[in-house]
Structures are given as structure tokens and as C-alpha cells.
Design a protein around this motif. Structure first.
Motif, PDB file in Angstrom:
ATOM      1  N   ASP A 169       0.815  -1.212   0.000  1.00 24.06           N
ATOM      2  CA  ASP A 169       0.000   0.000   0.000  1.00 24.06           C
ATOM      3  C   ASP A 169       0.850   1.265   0.000  1.00 24.06           C
ATOM      4  N   THR A 170       2.088   1.149  -0.492  1.00 23.21           N
ATOM      5  CA  THR A 170       3.001   2.288  -0.502  1.00 23.21           C
ATOM      6  C   THR A 170       3.541   2.514  -1.903  1.00 23.21           C
ATOM      7  N   ILE A 171       3.603   3.777  -2.313  1.00 25.01           N
ATOM      8  CA  ILE A 171       4.208   4.153  -3.582  1.00 25.01           C
ATOM      9  C   ILE A 171       5.476   4.938  -3.285  1.00 25.01           C
ATOM     10  N   TYR A 172       6.564   4.545  -3.932  1.00 25.91           N
ATOM     11  CA  TYR A 172       7.864   5.192  -3.737  1.00 25.91           C
ATOM     12  C   TYR A 172       8.164   6.048  -4.960  1.00 25.91           C
ATOM     13  N   VAL A 173       8.462   7.332  -4.728  1.00 24.19           N
ATOM     14  CA  VAL A 173       8.657   8.280  -5.821  1.00 24.19           C
ATOM     15  C   VAL A 173       9.977   9.015  -5.628  1.00 24.19           C
ATOM     16  N   GLY A 204      13.840  14.443  -5.639  1.00 21.58           N
ATOM     17  CA  GLY A 204      14.935  15.130  -4.967  1.00 21.58           C
ATOM     18  C   GLY A 204      15.360  14.361  -3.744  1.00 21.58           C
ATOM     19  N   GLY A 205      15.338  13.062  -3.861  1.00 23.68           N
ATOM     20  CA  GLY A 205      15.491  12.123  -2.766  1.00 23.68           C
ATOM     21  C   GLY A 205      14.479  11.031  -3.029  1.00 23.68           C
ATOM     22  N   ILE A 206      13.892  10.484  -2.005  1.00 22.20           N
ATOM     23  CA  ILE A 206      12.874   9.455  -2.170  1.00 22.20           C
ATOM     24  C   ILE A 206      11.749   9.712  -1.188  1.00 22.20           C
ATOM     25  N   ALA A 207      10.522   9.649  -1.667  1.00 21.66           N
ATOM     26  CA  ALA A 207       9.349   9.826  -0.816  1.00 21.66           C
ATOM     27  C   ALA A 207       8.512   8.563  -0.850  1.00 21.66           C
ATOM     28  N   ALA A 208       7.995   8.172   0.298  1.00 18.55           N
ATOM     29  CA  ALA A 208       7.074   7.043   0.407  1.00 18.55           C
ATOM     30  C   ALA A 208       5.687   7.611   0.679  1.00 18.55           C
ATOM     31  N   GLU A 249      -3.204   4.859  -1.409  1.00 14.44           N
ATOM     32  CA  GLU A 249      -4.640   5.134  -1.504  1.00 14.44           C
ATOM     33  C   GLU A 249      -4.954   6.619  -1.433  1.00 14.44           C
ATOM     34  N   THR A 250      -4.179   7.364  -0.646  1.00 16.85           N
ATOM     35  CA  THR A 250      -4.509   8.774  -0.405  1.00 16.85           C
ATOM     36  C   THR A 250      -3.468   9.762  -0.927  1.00 16.85           C
ATOM     37  N   GLY A 251      -2.228   9.308  -1.142  1.00 15.98           N
ATOM     38  CA  GLY A 251      -1.159  10.207  -1.539  1.00 15.98           C
ATOM     39  C   GLY A 251      -0.463  10.873  -0.363  1.00 15.98           C
ATOM     40  N   ASP A 252      -0.917  10.618   0.854  1.00 17.52           N
ATOM     41  CA  ASP A 252      -0.284  11.224   2.033  1.00 17.52           C
ATOM     42  C   ASP A 252       1.147  10.722   2.178  1.00 17.52           C
ATOM     43  N   GLU A 253       2.055  11.636   2.529  1.00 14.23           N
ATOM     44  CA  GLU A 253       3.465  11.261   2.674  1.00 14.23           C
ATOM     45  C   GLU A 253       3.701  10.516   3.970  1.00 14.23           C
ATOM     46  N   ARG A 254       4.373   9.372   3.869  1.00 17.20           N
ATOM     47  CA  ARG A 254       4.734   8.583   5.043  1.00 17.20           C
ATOM     48  C   ARG A 254       6.138   8.923   5.534  1.00 17.20           C
ATOM     49  N   TRP A 255       7.052   9.125   4.601  1.00 19.89           N
ATOM     50  CA  TRP A 255       8.388   9.607   4.947  1.00 19.89           C
ATOM     51  C   TRP A 255       9.072  10.138   3.700  1.00 19.89           C
TER      52      TRP A 255
END
Length: 204
Positions: free
Chosen positions: A129-133, A136-140, A144-150
Motif C-alpha cells: 500500500d506504498t508508492i515510492y517516488v 529530490g530524494g525518495i518519498a514514500a 490510496e490517499t497520496g499522504d506522505e509517510r516519509w
């Protein structure tokens, strides 16, 4: 997804392929004026007879047998990465944002700031359930919502991401390369500090 799976192994099990002399059908064309998908610089994602194509003028779904366009969505800026299909959702990183689209109709489910800088290798990766993008670094992000986890920073712009037991990021600028590995929670595991040198920051 680009590279077939989250680890970018590019390994697909043997399956039936068309013959070398099979008829070729074109279902997208270069140039916005032709009604095609614009200039396409990255491979599409194909599933259940549908190709999801990210061109520089639109994101679209096409029936691979007939070429019929099933839906289209115009992003606010350019796209040069492959889309990702997971859990009935198409995820795409444009130059400045990441979008989640309904795979059935192309409706935008959510959009967040931060997208791919260049190259197909910056296509997102979805695991569970996580998308890694690469942003300028990496965001998780919550898939489902697009909310940033880290969000973990790298010294240079991230040029690619792969996910296996850890999250691996390649970054570079003006010929200076960097590779970093993070835990699934976003903690540093190790980074290269000089060309050819690997510094272990945490034990396995």
C-alpha cells in the motif's frame, strides 16, 4: 511497472509471444495534433488487454487489439516516465507532481507535488500500500490517499528507485554518482560517500 517488478529485475516468466512476422498495429502517434498520445519516451504498462501510455501531452488507456482509446487524462505538465498499475490504480510521475488515476476511466483520485526529473528509471514503484517516488530524494506515499509517510533526502537528484528488502536509490549530478539504501521505514541503511566506496551506516 517499469522493470517488471518493484526490484526492477526485468525478468518475466516465459510465455507465448507473437511470431516475428506478426502484424504491427500502431495505437499512439507522436504529436498532439494527430490525436495521438504525444511524444512517448517511456514504455507503456499492459494488463488484461489494455495499454496505459504516458505521453508528453496526455495519459491514456488503449485497447491493444483495436487501438481504441478508452480514456484520456491531460496532465498539467510533461510526462517522460512509465506509469505503474496497481490495485486498480494507474500511478504516474510528471515533471512536477505524482498522480493517481482510476484505471477504468482515468479520473484523478489524488495528486501531490513532487515528480520525476528525467528518464524512465524514475518511474514510481508500488509495493503493498506504498508508492515510492523519486523527488529530490525518495518519498514514500500512501498509495490510496497520496499522504506522505516519509521523505529521505539524497545529495543529488534521484534518478531511479528499486524496492526489495530495502529501498535503493540512485542519484547523480554532472557525472557524480551516489547510491543510497533505506529501510522500508525511511531510515538510512547505507550510502556511497565517494566513487567506489560504500559506507555502512546501520547493520543489516
Amino acid at each position: 511497472m517499469y522493470g517488471y517488478d518493484a526490484a526492477r529485475t526485468s525478468h518475466v516468466a516465459s510465455r507465448d509471444l507473437p511470431s516475428a512476422d506478426a502484424e504491427v498495429g500502431r495505437f499512439s502517434q507522436t504529436g498532439a495534433q494527430t490525436g495521438g498520445g504525444g511524444s512517448v519516451e517511456a514504455p507503456p504498462v499492459v494488463n488484461d488487454g489494455i495499454a496505459y501510455v504516458a505521453g508528453d501531452t496526455r495519459i491514456e488507456a488503449r485497447d491493444i487489439e483495436t487501438g481504441t482509446r478508452l480514456w484520456e487524462t491531460d496532465p498539467e505538465d510533461g510526462v517522460n516516465t512509465s506509469p505503474v498499475l496497481a490495485c486498480g490504480t494507474v500511478y504516474v510521475s510528471t515533471l512536477n507532481e505524482t498522480l493517481a488515476l482510476d484505471s477504468e476511466n482515468g479520473d484523478v483520485l489524488w495528486r501531490v507535488d513532487g515528480g520525476a526529473h528525467s528518464g524512465v528509471s524514475t518511474s514510481p514503484v508500488v509495493v503493498d500500500d506504498t508508492i515510492y517516488v523519486a523527488v529530490g530524494g525518495i518519498a514514500a506515499l500512501n498509495a490510496e490517499t497520496g499522504d506522505e509517510r516519509w521523505h529521505a533526502q539524497t545529495d543529488h537528484s534521484a534518478q531511479g528507485v528499486a524496492v526489495a528488502d530495502r529501498v535503493y536509490v540512485g542519484a547523480g549530478s554532472n557525472g557524480s554518482g551516489e547510491v543510497a539504501a533505506f529501510t522500508r521505514n525511511g531510515d538510512d541503511w547505507w550510502r556511497t560517500t565517494e566513487p567506489g566506496e560504500v559506507a555502512l551506516l546501520k547493520p543489516y
